[in-house]
Design a protein around this motif. Structure first.
Motif, PDB file in Angstrom:
ATOM      1  N   GLU A 147      47.017  51.519  28.848  1.00 50.76           N
ATOM      2  CA  GLU A 147      47.771  50.493  28.515  1.00 50.76           C
ATOM      3  C   GLU A 147      47.156  49.112  28.933  1.00 50.76           C
ATOM      4  O   GLU A 147      47.396  48.125  28.142  1.00 50.76           O
ATOM      5  N   LEU A 148      46.540  49.107  30.003  1.00 50.38           N
ATOM      6  CA  LEU A 148      45.905  47.818  30.505  1.00 50.38           C
ATOM      7  C   LEU A 148      44.795  47.325  29.066  1.00 50.38           C
ATOM      8  O   LEU A 148      44.937  46.058  28.549  1.00 50.38           O
ATOM      9  N   TYR A 173      46.486  39.427  33.916  1.00 47.90           N
ATOM     10  CA  TYR A 173      47.287  40.188  34.288  1.00 47.90           C
ATOM     11  C   TYR A 173      47.396  40.671  35.815  1.00 47.90           C
ATOM     12  O   TYR A 173      48.626  40.529  36.419  1.00 47.90           O
ATOM     13  N   TYR A 174      46.157  40.614  36.275  1.00 49.84           N
ATOM     14  CA  TYR A 174      46.052  41.185  37.771  1.00 49.84           C
ATOM     15  C   TYR A 174      46.801  39.867  38.552  1.00 49.84           C
ATOM     16  O   TYR A 174      47.532  39.929  39.611  1.00 49.84           O
ATOM     17  N   VAL A 175      46.411  38.729  38.303  1.00 48.36           N
ATOM     18  CA  VAL A 175      46.934  37.481  38.958  1.00 48.36           C
ATOM     19  C   VAL A 175      48.273  37.201  39.128  1.00 48.36           C
ATOM     20  O   VAL A 175      49.026  37.110  39.951  1.00 48.36           O
ATOM     21  N   GLY A 194      28.865  39.257  24.391  1.00 48.86           N
ATOM     22  CA  GLY A 194      29.356  40.128  25.339  1.00 48.86           C
ATOM     23  C   GLY A 194      28.918  39.895  26.759  1.00 48.86           C
ATOM     24  O   GLY A 194      29.143  40.695  27.556  1.00 48.86           O
ATOM     25  N   ALA A 195      28.292  38.909  27.046  1.00 49.71           N
ATOM     26  CA  ALA A 195      27.546  38.515  28.174  1.00 49.71           C
ATOM     27  C   ALA A 195      28.240  37.949  29.348  1.00 49.71           C
ATOM     28  O   ALA A 195      28.181  37.643  30.475  1.00 49.71           O
ATOM     29  N   LYS A 196      29.795  37.431  28.838  1.00 54.62           N
ATOM     30  CA  LYS A 196      30.551  36.648  29.853  1.00 54.62           C
ATOM     31  C   LYS A 196      31.342  37.612  30.940  1.00 54.62           C
ATOM     32  O   LYS A 196      31.717  38.607  30.536  1.00 54.62           O
ATOM     33  N   THR A 197      31.151  36.999  32.077  1.00 57.78           N
ATOM     34  CA  THR A 197      31.975  37.707  33.050  1.00 57.78           C
ATOM     35  C   THR A 197      33.190  36.566  33.484  1.00 57.78           C
ATOM     36  O   THR A 197      32.910  35.470  33.648  1.00 57.78           O
ATOM     37  N   SER A 198      34.382  37.040  33.181  1.00 55.43           N
ATOM     38  CA  SER A 198      35.585  36.066  33.599  1.00 55.43           C
ATOM     39  C   SER A 198      35.853  36.090  34.925  1.00 55.43           C
ATOM     40  O   SER A 198      36.089  37.199  35.531  1.00 55.43           O
ATOM     41  N   ILE A 199      36.358  35.024  35.509  1.00 55.32           N
ATOM     42  CA  ILE A 199      36.605  35.177  36.794  1.00 55.32           C
ATOM     43  C   ILE A 199      37.991  34.261  37.125  1.00 55.32           C
ATOM     44  O   ILE A 199      38.133  33.298  36.626  1.00 55.32           O
ATOM     45  N   SER A 200      39.041  35.117  37.572  1.00 51.11           N
ATOM     46  CA  SER A 200      40.272  34.558  37.668  1.00 51.11           C
ATOM     47  C   SER A 200      40.962  34.543  39.069  1.00 51.11           C
ATOM     48  O   SER A 200      40.732  35.269  39.936  1.00 51.11           O
ATOM     49  N   ALA A 201      41.898  33.653  39.292  1.00 50.83           N
ATOM     50  CA  ALA A 201      42.686  33.578  40.456  1.00 50.83           C
ATOM     51  C   ALA A 201      43.677  32.309  40.400  1.00 50.83           C
ATOM     52  O   ALA A 201      43.701  31.474  39.353  1.00 50.83           O
ATOM     53  N   LYS A 202      44.554  32.286  41.537  1.00 53.36           N
ATOM     54  CA  LYS A 202      45.482  31.242  41.535  1.00 53.36           C
ATOM     55  C   LYS A 202      44.635  29.828  41.734  1.00 53.36           C
ATOM     56  O   LYS A 202      43.922  29.932  42.860  1.00 53.36           O
ATOM     57  N   SER A 203      44.543  28.957  41.171  1.00 52.68           N
ATOM     58  CA  SER A 203      43.558  27.724  41.121  1.00 52.68           C
ATOM     59  C   SER A 203      44.007  26.898  42.189  1.00 52.68           C
ATOM     60  O   SER A 203      45.076  26.301  42.099  1.00 52.68           O
ATOM     61  N   ALA A 248      36.293  45.743  36.341  1.00 49.25           N
ATOM     62  CA  ALA A 248      36.808  44.747  37.022  1.00 49.25           C
ATOM     63  C   ALA A 248      36.818  44.820  38.632  1.00 49.25           C
ATOM     64  O   ALA A 248      36.900  45.793  39.012  1.00 49.25           O
ATOM     65  N   ILE A 249      36.612  43.717  39.200  1.00 48.82           N
ATOM     66  CA  ILE A 249      36.569  43.800  40.678  1.00 48.82           C
ATOM     67  C   ILE A 249      37.753  42.836  41.043  1.00 48.82           C
ATOM     68  O   ILE A 249      37.787  41.781  40.612  1.00 48.82           O
ATOM     69  N   ILE A 250      38.783  43.403  41.991  1.00 50.34           N
ATOM     70  CA  ILE A 250      39.904  42.400  42.491  1.00 50.34           C
ATOM     71  C   ILE A 250      39.438  42.344  43.973  1.00 50.34           C
ATOM     72  O   ILE A 250      39.475  43.264  44.747  1.00 50.34           O
ATOM     73  N   VAL A 251      39.281  41.205  44.352  1.00 46.25           N
ATOM     74  CA  VAL A 251      39.132  40.632  45.790  1.00 46.25           C
ATOM     75  C   VAL A 251      40.249  40.192  46.361  1.00 46.25           C
ATOM     76  O   VAL A 251      40.738  38.971  45.737  1.00 46.25           O
ATOM     77  N   GLY A 252      40.723  40.567  47.479  1.00 48.46           N
ATOM     78  CA  GLY A 252      41.949  40.267  48.312  1.00 48.46           C
ATOM     79  C   GLY A 252      41.471  40.010  49.352  1.00 48.46           C
ATOM     80  O   GLY A 252      40.620  40.428  49.808  1.00 48.46           O
ATOM     81  N   GLY A 253      42.290  39.245  50.371  1.00 53.46           N
ATOM     82  CA  GLY A 253      42.229  39.320  51.952  1.00 53.46           C
ATOM     83  C   GLY A 253      41.441  38.157  52.188  1.00 53.46           C
ATOM     84  O   GLY A 253      40.964  37.158  51.224  1.00 53.46           O
ATOM     85  N   LYS A 254      40.714  38.209  53.343  1.00 52.34           N
ATOM     86  CA  LYS A 254      39.738  37.190  53.760  1.00 52.34           C
ATOM     87  C   LYS A 254      39.057  37.817  54.979  1.00 52.34           C
ATOM     88  O   LYS A 254      39.702  38.473  55.770  1.00 52.34           O
ATOM     89  N   ALA A 255      37.762  37.898  54.585  1.00 55.87           N
ATOM     90  CA  ALA A 255      36.778  38.385  55.698  1.00 55.87           C
ATOM     91  C   ALA A 255      36.856  37.449  57.057  1.00 55.87           C
ATOM     92  O   ALA A 255      37.143  36.334  57.025  1.00 55.87           O
TER      93      ALA A 255
END
Ligand code: SF4
Length: 356
Positions: free
Chosen positions: A26-27, A40-42, A74-83, A109-116
């Motif tokens: 579906e995604l 979608y994830y943000v 096809g070489a691009k990595t997209s990086i998304s977040a609340k800006s 995709a990697i989804i990184v959350g929280g804070k180290a």
């Protein structure tokens, strides 16, 4: 699923937990990959009103179905977040070799959350995923930190880093990769820094599932053939995006002196042609791209000589004519300073021009 690794890697830096979840059909059908996955994830996971610098924000690194295959574009990595720059959804993309490597490590995709709690970096070596201490590279320049990790881990690791600007939350901090390519816009480096995440290092050894290898080879061959026969290709290979500077000036569209003017009388000192003749020492390409628009330059300023990828048109316009610099070598040196600090050159040039 063909063209995809089939996995989303989730990293919670607050509790140090890493886990995989399956990529759903579906995604894929609704959002394809890259920026679509990020959006979608943000929208789905970042709560309304969340602080862009807070642990509730997520940072999504995502590739698309072409990543890792022998196809141009096809070489691009997209990086998304609340800006942190806009308070809204933001994304920025980066070329180089990270997208394919993620796919080879089995990750779409990697989804990184929280804070180290302390400065950290994420190591992905196929199925081995570790959150490691990054005290030794915290505070270092973005490119220097990449060099240190390459030295430690091996040249085959593809690495994304932030510089001091990202660590200290500058709203236009970028993410560096491939020793001089940047995901520059929207402050994605500041989000990474707010999570105490200095770097991501990836190595993968798997293939990408393809439904029809012969058909894909045929399509790829035709794409390369058409690209290589295009009469516009040579200018891109020779000058990269730097070819745009004199053209923008010729149509009175070159940002000049803090946008108060749109024509720069000293543009010849900033031209792509002059750059090629005086400071370019080599070409750089992203994965499977025959255009090789990255121009590696050697620039000296006040007795210090550096190697820097670029400047491209945007940097030349915003740091060059918009700040009334007259020398492409000075622009290239300023480009290097921004890259090491982890600053987006477009916004950095704008801020300096405004201050002037
Ligand atoms: S080398 Fe240039 S044209 Fe090719 S993918 Fe990278 S940025 Fe795009």
């Amino acid at each position: 699923m063909y063209g995809y690794a089939g996995n989303i890697l989730r990293v919670d830096l607050s509790c140090g937990k890493v886990s995989y979840e399956p990529l759903t059909e579906e995604l894929v059908h609704n959002y394809i990959g890259g920026r679509g996955f990020g959006a979608y994830y943000v929208y789905k996971e970042v709560p309304a009103g969340a602080d862009p610098y807070g642990p509730d924000n997520i940072l999504v690194f995502a590739s698309g179905p072409f990543a890792g295959l022998f196809l141009p574009s096809g070489a691009k990595t997209s990086i998304s977040a609340k800006s942190p720059a806009t308070g809204l959804y933001g994304d920025s993309n980066i070329g180089g070799h990270l997208a394919g490597e993620l796919k080879y490590a089995g990750i779409d995709a990697i989804i990184v959350g929280g804070k180290a709690q302390t400065p950290s970096y994420l190591l992905i070596d196929d199925d081995r995923v570790e959150i490691r201490g990054a005290d030794h590279i915290w505070g270092q320049g973005a490119i220097k930190a990449e060099e240190v990790l390459k030295e430690e881990l091996g040249d085959e690791f593809q690495i994304a880093t932030i510089g001091p600007a990202g660590e200290t939350g500058v709203v236009f901090a970028c993410i560096n990769h491939d020793l001089g390519r940047q995901a520059g816009r929207c402050g994605m480096g500041a989000v990474m820094g707010s999570k105490n995440l200095k770097a991501i290092a990836v190595r993968g050894t798997r293939g990408v599932p393809v439904a029809d290898i012969a058909g894909l080879k045929n399509v790829a061959t035709n794409m390369f053939r058409e690209l290589l026969a295009n009469p516009g290709l040579k200018a891109w290979q020779d000058l990269g995006l730097a070819q745009v500077t004199t053209w923008a000036n010729s149509i009175a569209a070159l940002p000049t002196r803090n946008f108060r003017q749109n024509f720069y009388e000293d543009v010849n000192g900033l031209s792509g042609e002059l750059m090629k003749d005086t400071i370019v020492v080599g070409d750089k390409a992203c994965f499977a791209c025959p255009m090789a628009t990255g121009k590696l330059c050697k620039a000296s300023f006040r007795g210090k000589t550096v190697l820097v990828e670029g400047p491209e048109y945007e940097t030349t316009a915003l740091i060059g004519s918009n700040c009334a610099l007259r020398s492409i070598e000075e622009v290239a040196f300023a480009n290097y300073v921004c890259d090491e600090l982890g600053l987006d050159t477009i916004s950095a040039g704008n801020v300096v021009a405004f201050a002037m």
